[in-house]
Design an enzyme around this catalytic site. Structure first.
Site, PDB file in Angstrom:
ATOM      1  CG  ASP A  35      36.671  32.525  39.778  1.00  0.00           C
ATOM      2  OD1 ASP A  35      36.052  32.223  38.744  1.00  0.00           O
ATOM      3  OD2 ASP A  35      36.949  33.704  40.080  1.00  0.00           O
TER       4      ASP A  35
ATOM      5  CG  HIS B 233      35.989  29.183  32.001  1.00  0.00           C
ATOM      6  ND1 HIS B 233      36.252  30.050  30.951  1.00  0.00           N
ATOM      7  CD2 HIS B 233      35.138  29.843  32.816  1.00  0.00           C
ATOM      8  CE1 HIS B 233      35.594  31.166  31.138  1.00  0.00           C
ATOM      9  NE2 HIS B 233      34.889  31.073  32.262  1.00  0.00           N
ATOM     10  CG  PHE B 234      32.382  23.229  32.506  1.00  0.00           C
ATOM     11  CD1 PHE B 234      31.014  23.378  32.337  1.00  0.00           C
ATOM     12  CD2 PHE B 234      33.101  22.576  31.520  1.00  0.00           C
ATOM     13  CE1 PHE B 234      30.370  22.881  31.214  1.00  0.00           C
ATOM     14  CE2 PHE B 234      32.463  22.073  30.392  1.00  0.00           C
ATOM     15  CZ  PHE B 234      31.099  22.230  30.241  1.00  0.00           C
ATOM     16  CG  HIS B 235      32.164  29.448  36.355  1.00  0.00           C
ATOM     17  ND1 HIS B 235      32.831  30.492  36.954  1.00  0.00           N
ATOM     18  CD2 HIS B 235      31.996  29.810  35.058  1.00  0.00           C
ATOM     19  CE1 HIS B 235      33.048  31.444  36.054  1.00  0.00           C
ATOM     20  NE2 HIS B 235      32.551  31.060  34.908  1.00  0.00           N
TER      21      HIS B 235
HETATM   22  P1  AMP Z   1      33.572  33.841  32.726  1.00  0.00           P
HETATM   23  O1  AMP Z   1      33.034  35.187  33.059  1.00  0.00           O
HETATM   24  O2  AMP Z   1      32.582  32.739  32.674  1.00  0.00           O
HETATM   25  O3  AMP Z   1      34.402  33.954  31.470  1.00  0.00           O
HETATM   26  O4  AMP Z   1      34.513  33.436  33.924  1.00  0.00           O
HETATM   27  C1  AMP Z   1      35.823  33.873  34.076  1.00  0.00           C
HETATM   28  C2  AMP Z   1      36.175  33.640  35.511  1.00  0.00           C
HETATM   29  O5  AMP Z   1      37.564  33.758  35.632  1.00  0.00           O
HETATM   30  C3  AMP Z   1      35.541  34.636  36.493  1.00  0.00           C
HETATM   31  O6  AMP Z   1      34.783  33.935  37.461  1.00  0.00           O
HETATM   32  C4  AMP Z   1      36.740  35.343  37.099  1.00  0.00           C
HETATM   33  O7  AMP Z   1      36.547  35.613  38.464  1.00  0.00           O
HETATM   34  C5  AMP Z   1      37.840  34.347  36.882  1.00  0.00           C
HETATM   35  N1  AMP Z   1      39.185  34.899  36.767  1.00  0.00           N
HETATM   36  C6  AMP Z   1      39.568  35.986  36.051  1.00  0.00           C
HETATM   37  N2  AMP Z   1      40.893  36.155  36.150  1.00  0.00           N
HETATM   38  C7  AMP Z   1      41.364  35.147  36.900  1.00  0.00           C
HETATM   39  C8  AMP Z   1      42.656  34.770  37.367  1.00  0.00           C
HETATM   40  N3  AMP Z   1      43.755  35.459  37.050  1.00  0.00           N
HETATM   41  N4  AMP Z   1      42.764  33.679  38.160  1.00  0.00           N
HETATM   42  C9  AMP Z   1      41.671  32.971  38.504  1.00  0.00           C
HETATM   43  N5  AMP Z   1      40.425  33.271  38.092  1.00  0.00           N
HETATM   44  C10 AMP Z   1      40.270  34.344  37.316  1.00  0.00           C
END
Ligand code: AMP
Length: 142
Positions: free
Chosen positions: A37, A106-108
């Site tokens: 992330d 996606h999974f965090h």
């Molecule tokens: P969500 O809010 O659950 O949709 O998570 C999206 C995640 O993607 C967030 O934790 C962001 O920090 C992450 N994110 C956004 N843009 C990018 C990127 N270009 N590369 C890696 N992570 C990203």
């Protein structure tokens, strides 16, 4: 974006999958991509995404979802073994009001240390060298 919204093929994770936007990769196979992330809530915050286009938990095919959660376990184990956190949060948001900001499911995988405050969701951008180091440590445990 509502739960019934159409998949946008230009979303940021679709661009990462196509290689139009760079990412710090941890793992890739024919069905899955995992990468660091870029705005991590903790050191080692990793994302696991399917290659199939799906906005959220409710519009991904069950077979693809099964594969995704199993791969999330694999990545989670590697994060655990590489970084030895006190806990690991697995998170997944559906729809903007629920906290979703990228509309490709996606999974965090968020390592938690008992004495550290968790950063806010989508907060500060990480240092690229630090992300590369963390990814190398995680990859070494896969
Ligand atoms: P969500 O809010 O659950 O949709 O998570 C999206 C995640 O993607 C967030 O934790 C962001 O920090 C992450 N994110 C956004 N843009 C990018 C990127 N270009 N590369 C890696 N992570 C990203």
């Amino acid at each position: 974006m509502s739960l019934s919204a159409q998949y946008d093929p230009k979303n940021i994770f679709a661009k990462i999958l196509s290689g139009d936007i760079p990412s710090v990769k941890v793992y890739e196979d024919e069905r899955t991509l995992s990468f660091m992330d870029a705005f991590p809530q903790s050191k080692g915050h990793t994302l696991v995404i399917p290659k199939v286009p799906a906005c959220n938990l409710f519009d991904i095919a069950q077979d693809d979802l099964q594969d995704l959660i199993v791969k999330t376990q694999t990545i989670g184990r590697a994060v655990r073994d590489a970084l030895m956190p006190d806990g690991i949060r697995i998170a997944q948001f559906n729809g903007e009001p629920a906290g979703q900001t990228v509309f490709h499911i996606h999974f965090h995988v968020i390592p938690i240390w008992a004495n550290a405050t968790l950063g806010r969701h989508g907060g500060e951008m990480a240092d690229i060298n630090e992300l590369n180091d963390l990814a190398a440590k995680i990859k070494a445990k896969l």
